[in-house]
Scaffold this motif. Structure first.
Motif, PDB file in Angstrom:
ATOM      1  N   THR A   1       0.860  -1.166   0.000  1.00 53.85           N
ATOM      2  CA  THR A   1       0.000   0.000   0.000  1.00 53.85           C
ATOM      3  C   THR A   1       0.901   1.221   0.000  1.00 53.85           C
ATOM      4  O   THR A   1       1.756   1.374   0.868  1.00 53.85           O
ATOM      5  N   VAL A   2       0.734   2.059  -1.007  1.00 51.17           N
ATOM      6  CA  VAL A   2       1.505   3.298  -1.131  1.00 51.17           C
ATOM      7  C   VAL A   2       0.491   4.427  -1.098  1.00 51.17           C
ATOM      8  O   VAL A   2      -0.356   4.539  -1.989  1.00 51.17           O
ATOM      9  N   GLY A   3       0.558   5.227  -0.041  1.00 50.33           N
ATOM     10  CA  GLY A   3      -0.465   6.251   0.156  1.00 50.33           C
ATOM     11  C   GLY A   3      -1.805   5.571   0.344  1.00 50.33           C
ATOM     12  O   GLY A   3      -1.971   4.725   1.214  1.00 50.33           O
ATOM     13  N   HIS A   4      -2.746   5.898  -0.512  1.00 49.03           N
ATOM     14  CA  HIS A   4      -4.078   5.284  -0.421  1.00 49.03           C
ATOM     15  C   HIS A   4      -4.276   4.179  -1.451  1.00 49.03           C
ATOM     16  O   HIS A   4      -5.379   3.662  -1.590  1.00 49.03           O
TER      17      HIS A   4
ATOM     18  N   THR B   1      -3.598   0.449  -2.756  1.00 45.28           N
ATOM     19  CA  THR B   1      -3.164  -0.911  -2.465  1.00 45.28           C
ATOM     20  C   THR B   1      -3.184  -1.685  -3.777  1.00 45.28           C
ATOM     21  O   THR B   1      -4.191  -1.705  -4.479  1.00 45.28           O
ATOM     22  N   SER B   2      -2.065  -2.294  -4.098  1.00 47.32           N
ATOM     23  CA  SER B   2      -1.953  -3.020  -5.363  1.00 47.32           C
ATOM     24  C   SER B   2      -0.784  -3.985  -5.275  1.00 47.32           C
ATOM     25  O   SER B   2      -0.100  -4.067  -4.255  1.00 47.32           O
ATOM     26  N   ARG B   3      -0.572  -4.682  -6.368  1.00 45.82           N
ATOM     27  CA  ARG B   3       0.663  -5.437  -6.560  1.00 45.82           C
ATOM     28  C   ARG B   3       1.490  -4.585  -7.517  1.00 45.82           C
ATOM     29  O   ARG B   3       1.034  -4.246  -8.602  1.00 45.82           O
ATOM     30  N   TRP B   4       2.692  -4.236  -7.098  1.00 43.83           N
ATOM     31  CA  TRP B   4       3.512  -3.256  -7.807  1.00 43.83           C
ATOM     32  C   TRP B   4       4.639  -3.927  -8.585  1.00 43.83           C
ATOM     33  O   TRP B   4       5.184  -4.952  -8.170  1.00 43.83           O
TER      34      TRP B   4
ATOM     35  N   TRP C   1       6.684  10.818  -9.532  1.00 39.99           N
ATOM     36  CA  TRP C   1       6.719   9.417  -9.106  1.00 39.99           C
ATOM     37  C   TRP C   1       7.996   8.704  -9.539  1.00 39.99           C
ATOM     38  O   TRP C   1       8.231   7.553  -9.159  1.00 39.99           O
ATOM     39  N   PHE C   2       8.826   9.359 -10.348  1.00 45.98           N
ATOM     40  CA  PHE C   2      10.092   8.771 -10.782  1.00 45.98           C
ATOM     41  C   PHE C   2      11.002   8.538  -9.583  1.00 45.98           C
ATOM     42  O   PHE C   2      11.075   9.372  -8.678  1.00 45.98           O
ATOM     43  N   GLN C   3      11.684   7.409  -9.579  1.00 51.80           N
ATOM     44  CA  GLN C   3      12.612   7.088  -8.499  1.00 51.80           C
ATOM     45  C   GLN C   3      14.020   6.962  -9.086  1.00 51.80           C
ATOM     46  O   GLN C   3      14.370   5.942  -9.669  1.00 51.80           O
ATOM     47  N   PRO C   4      14.818   8.035  -8.950  1.00 43.27           N
ATOM     48  CA  PRO C   4      16.169   7.990  -9.501  1.00 43.27           C
ATOM     49  C   PRO C   4      17.042   7.031  -8.705  1.00 43.27           C
ATOM     50  O   PRO C   4      16.963   6.974  -7.481  1.00 43.27           O
ATOM     51  N   GLY C   5      17.834   6.272  -9.433  1.00 42.65           N
ATOM     52  CA  GLY C   5      18.723   5.325  -8.773  1.00 42.65           C
ATOM     53  C   GLY C   5      19.869   6.025  -8.063  1.00 42.65           C
ATOM     54  O   GLY C   5      20.399   7.026  -8.546  1.00 42.65           O
ATOM     55  N   ARG C   6      20.219   5.506  -6.912  1.00 39.98           N
ATOM     56  CA  ARG C   6      21.345   6.027  -6.133  1.00 39.98           C
ATOM     57  C   ARG C   6      22.214   4.853  -5.677  1.00 39.98           C
ATOM     58  O   ARG C   6      21.697   3.787  -5.338  1.00 39.98           O
TER      59      ARG C   6
ATOM     60  N   TYR D   1      10.146   3.763 -12.391  1.00 45.03           N
ATOM     61  CA  TYR D   1       8.838   4.139 -11.856  1.00 45.03           C
ATOM     62  C   TYR D   1       8.218   2.865 -11.292  1.00 45.03           C
ATOM     63  O   TYR D   1       8.348   1.797 -11.894  1.00 45.03           O
ATOM     64  N   ASP D   2       7.555   2.958 -10.155  1.00 47.74           N
ATOM     65  CA  ASP D   2       6.750   1.849  -9.656  1.00 47.74           C
ATOM     66  C   ASP D   2       5.394   1.907 -10.345  1.00 47.74           C
ATOM     67  O   ASP D   2       4.830   2.990 -10.531  1.00 47.74           O
ATOM     68  N   LEU D   3       4.878   0.742 -10.714  1.00 45.47           N
ATOM     69  CA  LEU D   3       3.603   0.661 -11.426  1.00 45.47           C
ATOM     70  C   LEU D   3       2.629  -0.244 -10.703  1.00 45.47           C
ATOM     71  O   LEU D   3       3.003  -1.323 -10.251  1.00 45.47           O
ATOM     72  N   THR D   4       1.376   0.171 -10.639  1.00 47.62           N
ATOM     73  CA  THR D   4       0.319  -0.737 -10.215  1.00 47.62           C
ATOM     74  C   THR D   4       0.049  -1.712 -11.364  1.00 47.62           C
ATOM     75  O   THR D   4       0.509  -1.507 -12.487  1.00 47.62           O
ATOM     76  N   GLU D   5      -0.726  -2.735 -11.100  1.00 46.92           N
ATOM     77  CA  GLU D   5      -1.082  -3.674 -12.178  1.00 46.92           C
ATOM     78  C   GLU D   5      -1.806  -2.956 -13.314  1.00 46.92           C
ATOM     79  O   GLU D   5      -1.577  -3.250 -14.490  1.00 46.92           O
TER      80      GLU D   5
END
Length: 111
Positions: free
Chosen positions: A13-16, A18-21, A47-52, A66-70
């Motif tokens: 669950t990310v924020g509100h 809930t999914s499979r990401w 929503w982009f997540q830069p790699g570190r 990017y994380d994606l819902t189904e």
């Protein structure tokens, strides 16, 4: 550039929401084209997540995603993203890191 979606399907669950990401990634060192693709399927740039890199926190383009819902994953596939397994995604990241360490272009395609 090729855009990929993996099949990680991590329940969370990310924020509100809930999914499979899963993850949207590309084989390019510059995320600009990935951002264009993400916008086409309705993702926000925020929503982009830069790699570190661990430790020093320096940029690591092999981890950009990017994380994606189904639901978003289905839109990505419909827009042309290549489906890969989470294992294939891991192999691709390792190959890209090795290429970067060797001073070679890191663009690595799986197919």
């Amino acid at each position: 550039m090729t855009v990929y979606v993996d099949d990680a399907y991590v329940p969370a669950t990310v924020g509100h929401v809930t999914s499979r990401w899963c993850h949207l990634v590309s084989d390019a060192d510059d995320p600009a084209e990935l951002h264009v693709f993400a916008a086409r399927i309705g993702l926000r740039r925020a929503w982009f997540q830069p790699g570190r890199r661990p430790g020093d926190g320096s940029p690591d383009p092999t981890k950009d995603h990017y994380d994606l819902t189904e639901e978003a994953r289905a839109r990505a596939v419909a827009a042309g993203a290549v489906e890969i397994t989470a294992h294939e995604g891991g192999r691709m990241r390792l190959a890209r890191r090795a290429a970067l360490r060797a001073g070679l272009p890191s663009r690595t395609t799986l197919r």
